[in-house]
Design a protein around this motif. Structure first.
Motif, mmCIF file in Angstrom:
data_model
loop_
_atom_site.group_PDB
_atom_site.id
_atom_site.type_symbol
_atom_site.label_atom_id
_atom_site.label_comp_id
_atom_site.label_asym_id
_atom_site.label_seq_id
_atom_site.Cartn_x
_atom_site.Cartn_y
_atom_site.Cartn_z
ATOM 1 N N UNK A 110 0.826 -1.208 0.000
ATOM 2 C CA UNK A 110 0.000 0.000 0.000
ATOM 3 C C UNK A 110 0.861 1.260 0.000
ATOM 4 N N UNK A 111 2.015 1.206 0.636
ATOM 5 C CA UNK A 111 2.825 2.398 0.836
ATOM 6 C C UNK A 111 3.801 2.680 -0.301
ATOM 7 N N UNK A 112 4.465 1.655 -0.816
ATOM 8 C CA UNK A 112 5.550 1.862 -1.758
ATOM 9 C C UNK A 112 5.162 2.644 -3.008
ATOM 10 N N UNK A 113 3.963 2.448 -3.587
ATOM 11 C CA UNK A 113 3.637 3.206 -4.796
ATOM 12 C C UNK A 113 3.622 4.721 -4.598
ATOM 13 N N UNK A 114 3.481 5.180 -3.351
ATOM 14 C CA UNK A 114 3.404 6.617 -3.081
ATOM 15 C C UNK A 114 4.758 7.241 -2.793
ATOM 16 N N UNK A 115 5.824 6.437 -2.754
ATOM 17 C CA UNK A 115 7.124 6.940 -2.329
ATOM 18 C C UNK A 115 8.025 7.261 -3.520
ATOM 19 N N UNK A 116 8.968 8.184 -3.340
ATOM 20 C CA UNK A 116 9.966 8.429 -4.389
ATOM 21 C C UNK A 116 10.810 7.187 -4.633
ATOM 22 N N UNK A 117 11.328 7.008 -5.839
ATOM 23 C CA UNK A 117 12.076 5.786 -6.152
ATOM 24 C C UNK A 117 13.229 5.502 -5.202
#
Length: 243
Positions: free
Chosen positions: A169-176
């Protein structure tokens, strides 16, 4: 001063999901009642998730905040009480929507949309308070090791499958770069014996997953694209995480 942020990454994920749900609900076709009902179910799932998140904060962050910055703890507790009313209102709207007949469904859908956005308005203010009041107070009054201990205790409390679901749930919203740093710190093997990048990357787009593999130093030749259609993640079939 400590550099650990207990809120930032998870809040980025929450904002993405809340705002994305509002967009989907707002544009859903009332001529497809099954789709609207499914979105009502997603609203109920979201309120459960937000309550669970509040429970985690109460268990792992707020005891330290209460000890070191009681004025900030008081403010956040008051925020949680206000949010409870918005969560309950959204639950009521979501549960009543499936009972709306065809003529009433568009208005019931819009009422649910308004209730969701009322919650989002209150919740965004709450996230802002945690990030601009609580976190600075904790950094000012705690050692880095104490904040690291909060994260360590929380992670130890999560079953492996739950931890993977959190990251999806979280990773798609984070910078690479942030995304890659998080995955580098995980075991190479995910629950069930598969690769950890494939497990936690299931929520990423093809482009995001390809970038993750690149940042981790995993050759793209080791990745197989999922067959779920455009935008689906790709999945690694071999290779270990770069350390």
């Amino acid at each position: 001063m400590p550099t650990i942020d207990l809120y930032r990454n998870v809040h980025l994920g929450q904002r993405r999901r809340l705002l994305g749900l509002a967009v989907e609900l707002g544009r859903a076709d009332a001529a497809r009642p099954g789709r609207v009902a499914a979105l009502a179910g997603e609203c109920l799932a979201m309120t459960r998730e937000l309550r669970e998140h509040a429970d985690h904060e109460d268990a792992f962050i707020h005891p330290l905040l209460r000890e070191r910055a009681p004025e900030a703890a008081d403010a956040l507790e008051a925020e949680h009480l206000r949010l409870d009313a918005s969560l309950a209102a959204l639950d009521r709207r979501a549960r009543s929507l499936p009972q709306a007949g065809d003529p009433a469904l568009p208005e019931a859908q819009h009422a649910l949309y308004l209730a969701l956005n009322e919650l989002i308005s209150a919740y965004l203010a709450h996230l802002h308070a945690e990030e601009t009041v609580a976190m600075p107070a904790l950094r000012d009054r705690c050692e880095e090791s104490e904040l690291a201990g909060v994260l360590r205790d929380f992670h130890a409390s999560r079953a492996p499958e739950a931890a993977v679901a959190d990251l999806r749930q979280m990773l798609p919203a984070l910078p690479p770069a942030v995304r890659a740093d998080i995955v580098r710190g995980l075991p190479a093997e995910g629950p069930g014996g598969g690769s950890m990048p494939a497990a936690v990357g299931a929520g990423l787009t093809r482009e995001q997953y390809a970038r993750l593999l690149e940042d981790l130093g995993i050759p793209e030749s080791h990745a197989v694209r999922a067959a779920a259609g455009p935008g689906a993640p790709v999945h690694q079939n071999s290779g270990a995480l770069g350390r």
